[in-house]
Design a protein around this motif. Structure first.
Motif, PDB file in Angstrom:
ATOM      1  N   GLN A 181      42.445  33.641  49.102  1.00  0.00           N
ATOM      2  CA  GLN A 181      43.459  33.238  48.122  1.00  0.00           C
ATOM      3  C   GLN A 181      43.889  31.812  48.453  1.00  0.00           C
ATOM      4  O   GLN A 181      44.529  31.559  49.473  1.00  0.00           O
ATOM      5  CB  GLN A 181      44.663  34.180  48.163  1.00  0.00           C
ATOM      6  CG  GLN A 181      45.745  33.820  47.155  1.00  0.00           C
ATOM      7  CD  GLN A 181      46.907  34.798  47.188  1.00  0.00           C
ATOM      8  OE1 GLN A 181      46.730  35.997  47.303  1.00  0.00           O
ATOM      9  NE2 GLN A 181      48.119  34.270  47.095  1.00  0.00           N
ATOM     10  N   GLU A 182      43.519  30.874  47.581  1.00  0.00           N
ATOM     11  CA  GLU A 182      43.830  29.469  47.800  1.00  0.00           C
ATOM     12  C   GLU A 182      44.895  29.041  46.799  1.00  0.00           C
ATOM     13  O   GLU A 182      44.665  29.105  45.592  1.00  0.00           O
ATOM     14  CB  GLU A 182      42.569  28.622  47.632  1.00  0.00           C
ATOM     15  CG  GLU A 182      41.450  29.017  48.594  1.00  0.00           C
ATOM     16  CD  GLU A 182      40.139  28.334  48.271  1.00  0.00           C
ATOM     17  OE1 GLU A 182      39.966  27.174  48.707  1.00  0.00           O
ATOM     18  OE2 GLU A 182      39.305  28.946  47.587  1.00  0.00           O
ATOM     19  N   PRO A 183      46.055  28.596  47.276  1.00  0.00           N
ATOM     20  CA  PRO A 183      47.184  28.298  46.383  1.00  0.00           C
ATOM     21  C   PRO A 183      46.856  27.327  45.257  1.00  0.00           C
ATOM     22  O   PRO A 183      47.396  27.434  44.163  1.00  0.00           O
ATOM     23  CB  PRO A 183      48.237  27.710  47.331  1.00  0.00           C
ATOM     24  CG  PRO A 183      47.922  28.312  48.656  1.00  0.00           C
ATOM     25  CD  PRO A 183      46.422  28.433  48.688  1.00  0.00           C
ATOM     26  N   GLU A 184      45.921  26.375  45.509  1.00  0.00           N
ATOM     27  CA  GLU A 184      45.584  25.411  44.463  1.00  0.00           C
ATOM     28  C   GLU A 184      44.657  26.009  43.410  1.00  0.00           C
ATOM     29  O   GLU A 184      44.411  25.401  42.364  1.00  0.00           O
ATOM     30  CB  GLU A 184      44.965  24.145  45.070  1.00  0.00           C
ATOM     31  CG  GLU A 184      43.611  24.327  45.696  1.00  0.00           C
ATOM     32  CD  GLU A 184      43.672  24.716  47.173  1.00  0.00           C
ATOM     33  OE1 GLU A 184      42.735  24.346  47.900  1.00  0.00           O
ATOM     34  OE2 GLU A 184      44.640  25.383  47.595  1.00  0.00           O
ATOM     35  N   PRO A 280      43.805  34.884  40.120  1.00  0.00           N
ATOM     36  CA  PRO A 280      42.829  34.067  40.844  1.00  0.00           C
ATOM     37  C   PRO A 280      41.992  33.252  39.864  1.00  0.00           C
ATOM     38  O   PRO A 280      41.241  33.807  39.062  1.00  0.00           O
ATOM     39  CB  PRO A 280      41.983  35.090  41.593  1.00  0.00           C
ATOM     40  CG  PRO A 280      42.183  36.384  40.875  1.00  0.00           C
ATOM     41  CD  PRO A 280      43.474  36.310  40.132  1.00  0.00           C
ATOM     42  N   LEU A 281      42.158  31.949  39.899  1.00  0.00           N
ATOM     43  CA  LEU A 281      41.594  31.074  38.872  1.00  0.00           C
ATOM     44  C   LEU A 281      40.131  30.712  39.160  1.00  0.00           C
ATOM     45  O   LEU A 281      39.733  30.538  40.315  1.00  0.00           O
ATOM     46  CB  LEU A 281      42.423  29.796  38.771  1.00  0.00           C
ATOM     47  CG  LEU A 281      43.920  29.990  38.503  1.00  0.00           C
ATOM     48  CD1 LEU A 281      44.630  28.635  38.514  1.00  0.00           C
ATOM     49  CD2 LEU A 281      44.160  30.714  37.184  1.00  0.00           C
ATOM     50  N   GLY A 282      39.391  30.547  38.075  1.00  0.00           N
ATOM     51  CA  GLY A 282      37.990  30.156  38.181  1.00  0.00           C
ATOM     52  C   GLY A 282      37.809  28.656  38.220  1.00  0.00           C
ATOM     53  O   GLY A 282      36.833  28.139  37.669  1.00  0.00           O
ATOM     54  N   SER A 283      38.720  27.950  38.877  1.00  0.00           N
ATOM     55  CA  SER A 283      38.656  26.490  38.932  1.00  0.00           C
ATOM     56  C   SER A 283      37.807  26.005  40.096  1.00  0.00           C
ATOM     57  O   SER A 283      37.715  24.804  40.344  1.00  0.00           O
ATOM     58  CB  SER A 283      40.071  25.905  39.025  1.00  0.00           C
ATOM     59  OG  SER A 283      40.860  26.610  39.952  1.00  0.00           O
ATOM     60  N   LYS A 284      37.172  26.936  40.794  1.00  0.00           N
ATOM     61  CA  LYS A 284      36.298  26.611  41.923  1.00  0.00           C
ATOM     62  C   LYS A 284      35.120  27.580  41.904  1.00  0.00           C
ATOM     63  O   LYS A 284      35.312  28.774  41.683  1.00  0.00           O
ATOM     64  CB  LYS A 284      37.082  26.744  43.233  1.00  0.00           C
ATOM     65  CG  LYS A 284      36.250  26.614  44.486  1.00  0.00           C
ATOM     66  CD  LYS A 284      37.102  26.880  45.714  1.00  0.00           C
ATOM     67  CE  LYS A 284      36.236  26.886  46.978  1.00  0.00           C
ATOM     68  NZ  LYS A 284      37.040  27.150  48.203  1.00  0.00           N
TER      69      LYS A 284
END
Length: 412
Positions: A181-184, A280-284
């Motif tokens: 889990q990465e805050p950004e 959890p975003l798919g930005s990475k």
């Protein structure tokens, strides 16, 4: 008694149910396990985009019409984006439409109802063994795949292939797949149900408000059947932590003191509790498979960074997981290298879209630019239509990456 299966799916939400239904369409049996008993609630924004409708059609051509017949849904025709300066940018799901004649491109339905709609389809398929109320506490690797045990430590299932579709807090994704889990790349959200919110759109457009004193977060209002509305807020966890934001306090402040919302909520009634959840975003890009497993939906961190939509991407990943599972059985190959075909298929379909949504999310760091885009589009039908098309045409959306797009906006 210990059961042996070729394919176990952990989690019967939209991603897991979609994977099971596509496997059934191939004639492949599977066991679908969920700790809840359906119907069950799931904290979510409740919007079902045109991508969801398309995925339903891929499962069975009659499913979109069947969804449209459900009393628990509303047809939705688009999105209102409201800029920090109050400019409204309306983005129809199709630019010209007739609510009386056309089939809706999207719907709004509580997750308790939509997820159960899919589960009812699951129950019709003899290829799927649906097991509800089974809480899998531990998953351990074996020579042939994985062993699944309950809280007492009793082994319940052995499987050669595990499809983990058990949500944002998937222990399997953390412990076995190394998804952190990465805050950004993670969004914190709150959702509440209100009755009698005034000023809802007559064509059930959903509303995303980017308020200048709540950036880079957003406030939403999604209409629901029977006079209800899904109301909530979302903000990057990184920002929540850095600015020590109390999301519940901020959400209530917006409702109670913002000039527009104070009036719209004057006679509204909060029904139930305000509930929190993580996105959890798919930005990475991540590795979402390995030896004998695939991650699906929120467990694979595939939520759209700009709109917060996750249901359609969960269903898309569920469809590709089923396709990969069929190949694994056909070739008797469950290795991580072979499973990479799943990662490639998912990201070939979604990465361009997710990357561009991340860029749009970053627009919130420049509220003056967001205001300029919305202001111009609200007065210019051609520009509004272009931006509307950007939500369905990725080649057009690429223009958001080009400085020339914004220069023309600023100086024309």
């Amino acid at each position: 008694m210990l059961q042996h299966h070729d394919i176990c799916i952990l989690g019967a939400g939209p991603g897991g149910a979609t994977a099971a239904l596509h496997l059934a369409n191939q004639g492949i049996p599977c066991v679908l396990i969920d700790k809840a008993v359906f119907p069950r609630d799931k904290v979510c924004g409740d919007a079902l985009s045109g991508k969801v409708v398309n995925e339903l059609k891929r499962i069975s051509p009659n499913l979109p019409a069947l969804l449209g017949e459900q009393q628990e849904q509303l047809p939705s025709w688009g999105i209102h984006f409201i800029s920090p300066a109050g400019h409204k940018l309306s983005v129809p799901f199709r630019y010209e439409y007739d609510p009386e004649r056309d089939v809706p491109s999207g719907y709004i339905s509580k997750r308790i109802d939509f997820d159960n709609f899919l589960i009812e389809e699951v129950k019709k398929r003899p290829e799927i063994s649906l097991l509800e109320g089974i809480d899998i506490a531990t998953v351990e690797r074996t020579a042939q795949g994985f062993s699944l045990s309950d809280k007492s430590g009793e082994q319940l299932f052995n499987t050669r292939l595990l499809i983990a579709a058990n949500g944002a807090h998937s222990a399997f994704a953390r412990h076995h797949a190394g998804i952190k889990q990465e805050p950004e790349h993670y969004c914190a959200g709150l959702r509440a149900y209100y009755r009698n919110v005034a000023g809802l759109d007559q064509d059930n457009f959903i509303e995303l408000h980017f308020l200048k004193d709540f950036l880079p977060g957003y406030f939403w209002i999604f209409p629901l059947p029977d006079g209800y509305a899904n109301v909530g807020v979302g903000m990057l966890s990184e920002t929540v932590s850095q600015k020590k934001v109390n999301l519940k306090k901020e959400m209530l402040r917006i409702i109670e003191t913002h000039p527009e919302f104070k009036e719209r909520f004057a006679n509204a009634e909060l029904v139930g509790d305000i509930k929190g959840y993580g996105l959890p975003l798919g930005s990475k890009k991540r590795v979402i498979s390995g030896d004998n497993y695939m991650l699906v939906g929120d467990a694979a961190s595939l939520i759209d960074p700009f709109t917060g939509e996750g249901i359609s991407n969960a269903m898309i990943s569920g469809r590709w997981a089923a396709a990969q599972a069929g190949l694994c059985l056909q070739q008797q190959n469950f290795s991580a290298d072979f499973m990479q075909g799943y990662d490639k298929a998912v990201y070939n379909r979604l990465w361009k879209e997710l990357k561009l949504s991340r860029r749009m999310q970053r627009l919130l760091d420049y509220p003056w630019l967001f205001n300029q885009v919305a202001s111009k589009a609200s007065k210019n039908k051609a520009l509004a239509e272009t931006i509307s098309c950007m939500f369905t045409d990725l080649d057009l959306r690429e223009r958001l990456k080009q400085p020339s797009f914004y220069l023309k906006l600023l100086f024309n």
